[in-house]
Design an enzyme around this catalytic site. Sequence first.
Site, PDB file in Angstrom:
ATOM      1  N   ARG A 109     -41.638  24.028 -21.019  1.00 59.70           N
ATOM      2  CA  ARG A 109     -40.897  24.024 -19.755  1.00 59.70           C
ATOM      3  C   ARG A 109     -41.072  25.350 -19.024  1.00 59.70           C
ATOM      4  O   ARG A 109     -41.142  26.417 -19.658  1.00 59.70           O
ATOM      5  CB  ARG A 109     -39.419  23.813 -20.087  1.00 59.70           C
ATOM      6  CG  ARG A 109     -38.497  23.619 -18.899  1.00 59.70           C
ATOM      7  CD  ARG A 109     -38.767  22.346 -18.190  1.00 59.70           C
ATOM      8  NE  ARG A 109     -37.642  21.922 -17.345  1.00 59.70           N
ATOM      9  CZ  ARG A 109     -37.752  20.954 -16.434  1.00 59.70           C
ATOM     10  NH1 ARG A 109     -38.907  20.325 -16.245  1.00 59.70           N
ATOM     11  NH2 ARG A 109     -36.710  20.599 -15.717  1.00 59.70           N
ATOM     12  N   THR A 145     -44.391  13.633 -11.443  1.00 58.63           N
ATOM     13  CA  THR A 145     -44.645  13.785 -12.885  1.00 58.63           C
ATOM     14  C   THR A 145     -45.675  12.775 -13.399  1.00 58.63           C
ATOM     15  O   THR A 145     -45.980  11.801 -12.715  1.00 58.63           O
ATOM     16  CB  THR A 145     -43.321  13.672 -13.681  1.00 58.63           C
ATOM     17  OG1 THR A 145     -42.403  14.603 -13.164  1.00 58.63           O
ATOM     18  CG2 THR A 145     -43.480  13.874 -15.153  1.00 58.63           C
ATOM     19  N   THR A 162     -45.565  17.967 -15.549  1.00 59.10           N
ATOM     20  CA  THR A 162     -45.116  17.890 -14.157  1.00 59.10           C
ATOM     21  C   THR A 162     -45.305  19.202 -13.424  1.00 59.10           C
ATOM     22  O   THR A 162     -45.528  20.248 -14.061  1.00 59.10           O
ATOM     23  CB  THR A 162     -43.608  17.504 -14.134  1.00 59.10           C
ATOM     24  OG1 THR A 162     -43.216  17.175 -12.804  1.00 59.10           O
ATOM     25  CG2 THR A 162     -42.727  18.639 -14.636  1.00 59.10           C
ATOM     26  N   GLU A 189     -42.842  19.250 -10.992  1.00 55.22           N
ATOM     27  CA  GLU A 189     -41.568  18.833 -10.375  1.00 55.22           C
ATOM     28  C   GLU A 189     -41.843  17.903  -9.205  1.00 55.22           C
ATOM     29  O   GLU A 189     -42.332  16.821  -9.403  1.00 55.22           O
ATOM     30  CB  GLU A 189     -40.734  20.045  -9.953  1.00 55.22           C
ATOM     31  CG  GLU A 189     -39.227  19.878 -10.010  1.00 55.22           C
ATOM     32  CD  GLU A 189     -38.573  18.671  -9.356  1.00 55.22           C
ATOM     33  OE1 GLU A 189     -38.258  17.727 -10.099  1.00 55.22           O
ATOM     34  OE2 GLU A 189     -38.331  18.669  -8.148  1.00 55.22           O
ATOM     35  N   GLU A 201     -40.172  23.828 -10.258  1.00 55.92           N
ATOM     36  CA  GLU A 201     -39.325  23.297 -11.343  1.00 55.92           C
ATOM     37  C   GLU A 201     -37.920  23.876 -11.344  1.00 55.92           C
ATOM     38  O   GLU A 201     -36.972  23.228 -11.794  1.00 55.92           O
ATOM     39  CB  GLU A 201     -39.991  23.587 -12.688  1.00 55.92           C
ATOM     40  CG  GLU A 201     -39.715  22.542 -13.738  1.00 55.92           C
ATOM     41  CD  GLU A 201     -40.412  21.235 -13.426  1.00 55.92           C
ATOM     42  OE1 GLU A 201     -39.724  20.213 -13.400  1.00 55.92           O
ATOM     43  OE2 GLU A 201     -41.632  21.234 -13.190  1.00 55.92           O
ATOM     44  N   ASP A 203     -34.646  22.169 -10.559  1.00 58.67           N
ATOM     45  CA  ASP A 203     -33.920  21.291 -11.495  1.00 58.67           C
ATOM     46  C   ASP A 203     -32.613  21.928 -11.967  1.00 58.67           C
ATOM     47  O   ASP A 203     -31.776  21.261 -12.573  1.00 58.67           O
ATOM     48  CB  ASP A 203     -34.791  20.943 -12.711  1.00 58.67           C
ATOM     49  CG  ASP A 203     -35.682  19.732 -12.449  1.00 58.67           C
ATOM     50  OD1 ASP A 203     -35.628  19.175 -11.337  1.00 58.67           O
ATOM     51  OD2 ASP A 203     -36.440  19.340 -13.354  1.00 58.67           O
ATOM     52  N   SER A 208     -34.352  19.224 -17.956  1.00 53.51           N
ATOM     53  CA  SER A 208     -35.328  18.212 -17.560  1.00 53.51           C
ATOM     54  C   SER A 208     -34.826  16.829 -17.934  1.00 53.51           C
ATOM     55  O   SER A 208     -33.829  16.687 -18.654  1.00 53.51           O
ATOM     56  CB  SER A 208     -36.651  18.476 -18.276  1.00 53.51           C
ATOM     57  OG  SER A 208     -37.536  17.396 -18.098  1.00 53.51           O
ATOM     58  N   SER A 209     -35.533  15.823 -17.439  1.00 53.13           N
ATOM     59  CA  SER A 209     -35.274  14.440 -17.849  1.00 53.13           C
ATOM     60  C   SER A 209     -36.444  13.851 -18.613  1.00 53.13           C
ATOM     61  O   SER A 209     -36.429  12.668 -18.955  1.00 53.13           O
ATOM     62  CB  SER A 209     -35.017  13.575 -16.612  1.00 53.13           C
ATOM     63  OG  SER A 209     -33.895  14.043 -15.920  1.00 53.13           O
ATOM     64  N   GLY A 259     -41.012  10.190 -12.997  1.00 51.21           N
ATOM     65  CA  GLY A 259     -39.931   9.664 -12.161  1.00 51.21           C
ATOM     66  C   GLY A 259     -38.623  10.425 -12.157  1.00 51.21           C
ATOM     67  O   GLY A 259     -37.554   9.818 -12.039  1.00 51.21           O
TER      68      GLY A 259
HETATM   69  N1  GLU Z   1     -38.486  18.024 -12.794  1.00 55.44           N
HETATM   70  C1  GLU Z   1     -38.267  16.723 -13.320  1.00 55.44           C
HETATM   71  C2  GLU Z   1     -37.794  16.802 -14.756  1.00 55.44           C
HETATM   72  O1  GLU Z   1     -38.186  17.643 -15.474  1.00 55.44           O
HETATM   73  C3  GLU Z   1     -39.481  15.878 -13.233  1.00 55.44           C
HETATM   74  C4  GLU Z   1     -39.969  15.799 -11.806  1.00 55.44           C
HETATM   75  C5  GLU Z   1     -40.049  14.426 -11.261  1.00 55.44           C
HETATM   76  O2  GLU Z   1     -40.459  13.523 -12.022  1.00 55.44           O
HETATM   77  O3  GLU Z   1     -39.776  14.223 -10.072  1.00 55.44           O
HETATM   78  O4  GLU Z   1     -37.031  16.014 -15.165  1.00 55.44           O
END
Ligand code: GLU
Length: 579
Positions: A89, A387, A405, A407, A426, A429, A453-454, A474
């Site tokens: 990350r 991503t 990603t 972001e 990033e 986030d 993050s997701s 996503g």
């Molecule tokens: N920054 C997002 C994350 O880490 C991913 C970016 C995106 O998919 O739009 O969860």
Amino acid sequence: MVLTGANAVAAPAKVPEAIGYGGAVASIDQDATAIGISVLRHGGNAVDAAVATAAALGVTDPFSNGVGGGGFFVFYEARTGKVYTLDGRETAPATADEKYFQENGVPLPFADAVTSGLSVGVPGTPKTWQTALQKWGRLSLKEAMKPAEQLARKGFTVDQTFQTQISNNIARFSAFPSTRELYLPGGKPPAVGSTFRNPDLANTYRELADTNLRSLYNGAIGREIVKTVQQPPKDPASPLNVRPGRLTLQDLSRYQAIPRDPSKASYRGLDVYSMAPPSSGGTTVGEALNILETKDVRKLSQVDYLHNFLESTRISFADRNRWVGDPDVQAVPTKQLLSQKFANSRACLIDPNKALTSPVAPGDPYNPKPCATTGPGGTILNDGMSTTHLTTADAWGNVVSYTLTIEQEGGNGMVVPGRGFLLNNELTDFNFAPLFPGVPDPNLPGAGKRPRSSMAPTIVLRNGKPFFATGSPGGASIITTTLQVILGRIDRGFSLVQAIAQPRASQRNSALAQVEPAFLALPEADVLAKQYGQGFNAAAAAEIGAATGVERLPDGRWIAAAEPVRRGGGSAAVVFPAR
Ligand code: GLU
């Protein structure tokens, strides 16, 4: 092992499913998948193939990922039967504090933060590749990056997705001459069907490999990244207000890709491994699975299944938003969030006859009590749809699930001049201000901190051996998409590629679940809307999550599975096809 351009870039036809022996690769891009397969064919393992595929995606899918970004790498090692992860990350500069995204006590408008120097975290992707190869690979960094370097130099064919992603960003890409010259040649996006070359990126890849990354983390490329961040290379004629950032070469030189224990949830006798904090992917998918373990999802009607699916993520997002952040900066109750006892205490909130009203309040994982909640619940809907996710497997039985990603689509919009890659945004986030006054927020900016993050690169084991692996792009919908694919494959009778293709809905503790138009067309959507009072938001996203995956068949064959339609469709391939 040296891969030449000729054997590295023989892209097969773009298909969403392939079955056979010797290993598998699934990604959003045909050239990238072909490079991964070529690496496997020449004796590389799943880790080598993942790095080579990712490097190629940095060339052909540069608005979703690249050496200016970060990601999370999950690896099943056949030799030991263990799952390892790397946290690649991006990190905040050492000078960041809680007010990093505020001016005079007021949070910056989100769009202003996106296209700024402030939003750039130290890139983690190159270090992730290097660390993964050193730990588990058979190739050197130079060998793994070579095919992608050649792809950048020789060029690839522009498709509709590439062109559309540039068109979506014309206003900000035009503001930076370095970005404009690369992606808007002659003032407009390159034509579909034309050949796109990026010699600057090819040279960057070569320099990264030749210097074993020193140029980025402690040398010329690093200095140029820092200059781009601190003095954004904006066209003075552009009206955009582009704030400079504070990243320094020292921030870059301190960077490490961190090995972390994977998150683990047990679901119907299967072990679901994914990414632990600072990603919320593993804990949020895992908590939702644990909630759903209390229902028998296999036996539910389609309507009841979708209802419980939506409610499980509504609830687990309440807990994610309250409890998950960078575990190296504050305590994160990873184990507690993944405990069945906690999930039971949350599952009891689900009403079989009615949708809950969001925002649902979080539970207390340190002290789970049936149906008890604590403090206010928050909704966060700033995430984009960018991503990329790739999945690889090899003849030895190793598997990689890797999400990466920059972001937002197009990152922060700035190509580092002369270097051919975009920087990430990033750090957006992070939450720009506490979600609620007086309630600790684990996701505020901080010195050297990694934003939540997701991303949810996932590997599912059955009796300790790979069953399947998946993940998705996503933004925060990565979590709901990954869960939907897992449930589709395990409980709802779909093959992996069918599970990936299903119409999507994403409930993230907001008033209305986000859905694709195809979801609204399902007969169940009507029933859900009436019976459960479950509202839908179809305006927000035409497409949710172009996932990929691999599956191991009992006879030793691999299935590679990619998105059939979204983002123009992905590319699945195996080394030796055998239906
Ligand atoms: N920054 C997002 C994350 O880490 C991913 C970016 C995106 O998919 O739009 O969860």
